[in-house]
Scaffold this motif. Structure first.
Motif, PDB file in Angstrom:
ATOM      1  N   GLU A 121       0.750  -1.097   0.309  1.00 32.90           N
ATOM      2  CA  GLU A 121      -0.010  -0.150  -0.039  1.00 32.90           C
ATOM      3  C   GLU A 121       0.825   1.200   0.188  1.00 32.90           C
ATOM      4  N   ARG A 176      -3.990  -9.866  -5.081  1.00 28.25           N
ATOM      5  CA  ARG A 176      -4.636  -8.506  -4.567  1.00 28.25           C
ATOM      6  C   ARG A 176      -4.499  -7.172  -5.414  1.00 28.25           C
ATOM      7  N   ASN A 179      -7.730  -5.027  -5.983  1.00 27.34           N
ATOM      8  CA  ASN A 179      -8.311  -4.397  -4.697  1.00 27.34           C
ATOM      9  C   ASN A 179      -7.083  -3.307  -4.340  1.00 27.34           C
ATOM     10  N   LEU A 180      -5.933  -3.622  -4.380  1.00 28.38           N
ATOM     11  CA  LEU A 180      -4.988  -2.732  -3.908  1.00 28.38           C
ATOM     12  C   LEU A 180      -5.048  -1.336  -4.636  1.00 28.38           C
ATOM     13  N   LEU A 182      -7.498  -0.202  -6.323  1.00 28.01           N
ATOM     14  CA  LEU A 182      -8.812   0.511  -6.141  1.00 28.01           C
ATOM     15  C   LEU A 182      -8.538   1.320  -4.726  1.00 28.01           C
ATOM     16  N   GLU A 183      -8.135   0.498  -3.713  1.00 32.55           N
ATOM     17  CA  GLU A 183      -8.109   1.256  -2.548  1.00 32.55           C
ATOM     18  C   GLU A 183      -7.014   2.283  -2.471  1.00 32.55           C
TER      19      GLU A 183
END
Length: 256
Positions: A121, A176, A179-180, A182-183
């Protein structure tokens, strides 16, 4: 393929040899080319290749007419890249702190890098920082539980694969990616799977490395590891070795 190998007396030299071999594998050049296409860069656009290793992708990007910058935290790796291609821009830096100004890059590429990062992240936040609005990011990597290997002992094979995955910092980060991204507030996220089927004896060092990792972790005995590697070596000699490895390619855009 992966950037990691079982390290001996010269870890960087071993890794460079493995990277060079991986660059020559069937489908490797095509996968790099696909990642360049997904960046959709115009001539003279600026792109950073994070975890550039010995620098081949930077060369290929430059050949497309873009301003490519390779970064890697390993000083010796950068020294090799500079010695091979002294006219290109290679810098010592990690994925968490890139030597670029805010919104200065049109593209960000990371190939087989994020599985080495404890904080993916954080790396994506840095990618977002350096990308200009409308800039594109492309991530390439494998899920470390998805080595598909033919063997007379599938249970032992599964144990070896999973034990080696557990030695990796972020073994499941590729699953991931979507989703990573998008987040991290990226837009227009896509994911592709490209599966390489590898049947040659050139894969034996990789398979031996998997077994050695599982043995070092205590998941299998030395005898089990040696027996499994011997079987794979026999398969290689008989043209019966089979390894399939899905690679995931995610792409997204930093919104305006």
């Amino acid at each position: 393929m992966t950037k990691e190998t079982e390290q001996t007396q010269d870890p960087t030299g071993d890794l460079i040899a493995l990277l060079d071999a991986a660059d020559r594998l069937p489908g490797a050049a095509e996968l790099r080319s696909r990642s360049f296409d997904l960046l959709n860069l115009r001539p003279r656009a600026a792109v950073v290749d994070v975890g550039c290793g010995a620098g081949r992708a930077v060369v290929e990007l430059a050949e497309r007419g873009v301003k490519a910058i390779g970064v890697d935290p390993d000083e010796r790796m950068i020294a090799v890249a500079r010695s091979r291609w002294p006219a290109l821009d290679y810098r010592i830096a990690g994925a968490y702190e890139l030597p670029m100004a805010d919104a200065s890059m049109d593209g960000f590429r990371a190939d087989k890098v994020f599985h080495q990062l404890a904080e993916p992240e954080r790396a994506l936040a840095e990618a977002y920082r350096v990308l200009a609005p409308g800039g594109r990011i492309v991530l390439i990597g494998q899920d470390w539980d998805t080595f598909i290997i033919d063997s007379d002992d599938p249970v032992l094979t599964r144990t070896i694969v999973h034990a080696r995955a557990d030695l990796t910092v972020s073994p499941h980060v590729a699953r991931r990616y979507r989703n990573l991204l998008l987040e991290a507030a990226f837009d227009q996220v896509t994911v592709e799977a490209h599966t390489g089927v590898l049947t040659g004896s050139a894969m034996l060092p990789l398979l031996a490395g998997l077994a050695e990792g599982a043995c070092s972790a205590g998941a299998v005995t030395r005898e089990q590891a040696n027996t499994w590697v011997a079987e794979q070596r026999k398969r290689g000699g008989m043209d019966r070795l089979f390894l399939a490895l899905p690679m995931f390619v995610a792409a997204a855009i930093r919104p305006h």
